[in-house]
Write an enzyme that holds these catalytic residues in place. Structure first.
Site, mmCIF file in Angstrom:
data_model
loop_
_atom_site.group_PDB
_atom_site.id
_atom_site.type_symbol
_atom_site.label_atom_id
_atom_site.label_comp_id
_atom_site.label_asym_id
_atom_site.label_seq_id
_atom_site.Cartn_x
_atom_site.Cartn_y
_atom_site.Cartn_z
ATOM 1 N N TYR A 142 42.441 55.073 5.757
ATOM 2 C CA TYR A 142 41.895 53.770 6.149
ATOM 3 C C TYR A 142 42.389 52.712 5.176
ATOM 4 C CZ TYR A 142 38.555 50.043 7.194
ATOM 5 O OH TYR A 142 37.973 48.847 7.539
ATOM 6 N N ASP A 144 47.510 52.580 -1.697
ATOM 7 C CA ASP A 144 46.305 51.796 -1.459
ATOM 8 C C ASP A 144 45.242 52.327 -2.412
ATOM 9 O OD1 ASP A 144 43.981 50.630 -0.671
ATOM 10 O OD2 ASP A 144 44.280 50.949 1.481
ATOM 11 N N LYS A 178 37.800 46.178 -4.210
ATOM 12 C CA LYS A 178 36.512 46.767 -4.616
ATOM 13 C C LYS A 178 36.169 46.587 -6.104
ATOM 14 C CE LYS A 178 35.862 49.326 -0.471
ATOM 15 N NZ LYS A 178 36.842 49.958 0.385
#
Ligand SMILES: *Cc1c(COP(=O)(O)O)cnc(C)c1O
Length: 446
Positions: free
Chosen positions: A145, A240, A268
């Site tokens: 994702y 990522d 994040k």
């Protein structure tokens, strides 16, 4: 609406004005059933819902809050910065400081651009990879994702895995066809796809430790093979590290596994709960960005001064010597990834917790897998080890849902889906973790 309105009533009202009542799908609790909680505040390791119930939080806003909720230092510095204004749309000194600092954590990120969300970082990195290589195809892994980027919502994890909708409506087939997807940890599939399509692939993008289909560890040499194949065929390797960055080690999974990507995406933890993300990498690639280069990318709020202030505070804290419980031998504290560093201390405390939990699972011969690394973990409700998306999907999500609600009842807030990671933060002390352990044990009982 007054304080103390029940989550249930709020959700009913929310559904009238917000699609499904939420601003991000997994918050709706569809994967576990029941009513989602509406959170009023958080402090340290705890959150409180609108009705004033308190939970020990292992979701941590899906990862960013490695120092817990509302750490005092961050709150104070943000309050001071706020008085200077919220946005200028012009450059600030702190952006330069942050770019330099990110480089010191991630030496592969020679140049970096700041953006406002992980999705934006990935979207920009993918465009840049296409622009730099002049190629169209993107390779990803099944269940990987990368935010809700059109090109990457193909066999995606997170909300996609939860709802079993790997492809979103609204994404043209013509575009999806340019995205190739292979199973994680499958060495032969990786070699095969490069043999067949290698010269058309702009980039292979992956979470070096997938965490959006639950946490899954790369097998030995898998990331090395990814590096080799991309290099051989002139494709870029994009890590990522929106979750793994600043989490598994100071320099992310690339430091942990010693594999150097061409481009990296961060998010994040970088902002500690404020909206900031970044993408960066090799100088000659990043220099293709506008205005000097032909690849366009921009943002009104990019490098937002409040978010940048938060990011600088986060990275300073991560760099600072760690636990005050250690003997005051300052020489021992100089290493930022060593046993006495912030992350070193967090990781070893987490490891003790994982070992106890794993021991309990083994001892009781439960059909449950604990996948863990550093301070993040997933409990898969399946008897077989979970090394890829297919294996993850074999989990008994009904049992997970029961487990989730059992834990919630005892005051532990886990990520409300089987296919997500849970996070331990520096504010989870030994007694919090002991309490969590006893609740998780009780939670298994059906
Ligand atoms: C969360 C996440 C994203 C998307 O970030 P947003 O800030 O939600 O847009 C991208 N990649 C990974 C690996 C993530 O975990």
């Amino acid at each position: 609406m007054k304080h103390g309105t029940s989550s249930k009533n709020l959700f009913t009202l929310a559904k009238k004005f917000i699609p499904s009542g939420v601003n991000s799908p997994v918050r709706a609790f569809r994967a576990v059933g029941g009513n989602p909680l509406f959170i009023r505040r958080g402090k340290g390791a705890f959150i409180w819902d609108e009705e004033g119930r308190c939970y020990l939080d292992f979701c941590a806003s899906w990862g960013p809050l490695i120092f817990g909720h509302a750490p005092e230092g961050l709150v104070n510095i943000l309050r001071r910065e706020l008085a200077n204004g919220t946005s200028f749309g012009a450059s600030t000194r702190k952006e330069v400081e942050l770019a330099q600092k990110i480089y010191s954590f991630f030496p592969s990120m020679e140049k970096v651009r700041l953006v406002s969300s992980g999705t934006e970082a990935v979207m920009s990195a993918v465009r840049l990879a296409r622009g730099f290589t002049g190629r169209k195809k993107i390779l990803k892994i099944d269940g990987g994702y990368h935010g809700h980027v059109d090109s990457l919502l193909v066999k995606a994890g997170s909300g996609g895995a939860t709802f079993g909708i790997p492809d979103s409506a609204g994404i043209p087939e013509e575009l999806a066809r340019l995205t190739l997807s292979i199973p994680f940890n499958d060495f032969r599939a990786l070699e095969r796809v490069f043999k067949k399509e290698g010269r058309q692939i702009a980039a292979f993008i992956l979470e070096p430790i997938p965490a959006n289909m639950g946490v899954i560890l790369p097998q030995k040499d898998y990331l090395e093979l990814a590096r080799q194949m991309t290099k051989r065929y002139g494709a870029l390797l994009i890590f990522d590290e929106v979750i793994t960055g600043f989490r598994v080690s100071k320099g992310g999974a690339q430091e942990y596994f010693k594999v150097k990507p061409d481009l990296t995406c961060l998010g994040k933890i970088l902002g500690g709960g404020l909206p900031i993300a970044a993408f960066g990498g090799r100088r000659e690639i990043m220099d293709q960005l506008a205005p000097a280069g032909p690849v366009y990318q921009a943002g009104t709020l990019s490098g937002n001064p409040l978010a940048v202030t938060a990011a600088l505070w986060m990275l300073d804290r991560l760099q600072a010597s760690g636990s005050r419980l250690q003997a005051p031998d300052h020489k021992m504290h100089t290493s930022s990834s060593g046993p006495c560093s912030v992350l070193g201390t967090l990781n070893s405390r987490s490891e003790i917790f994982f070992n106890k939990l794993r021991h309990f699972i083994c001892e009781n011969e439960m059909p449950v897998q604990l996948n863990s690394v550093a301070s993040m973990f997933t409990l898969f409700f399946t008897p077989d080890s979970v090394t890829d998306y297919v294996a993850a999907k074999k989990s008994n999500t009904k049992r997970f849902a029961k487990f989730f609600h059992n834990c919630l009842e005892y005051g532990i807030y886990l990520a409300p889906s089987q296919f997500e990671a849970n996070f331990i933060s520096t504010v989870h002390n030994d007694s919090h973790l002991e309490r969590a352990l006893s609740v998780l044990k009780k939670g298994f009982i059906q």
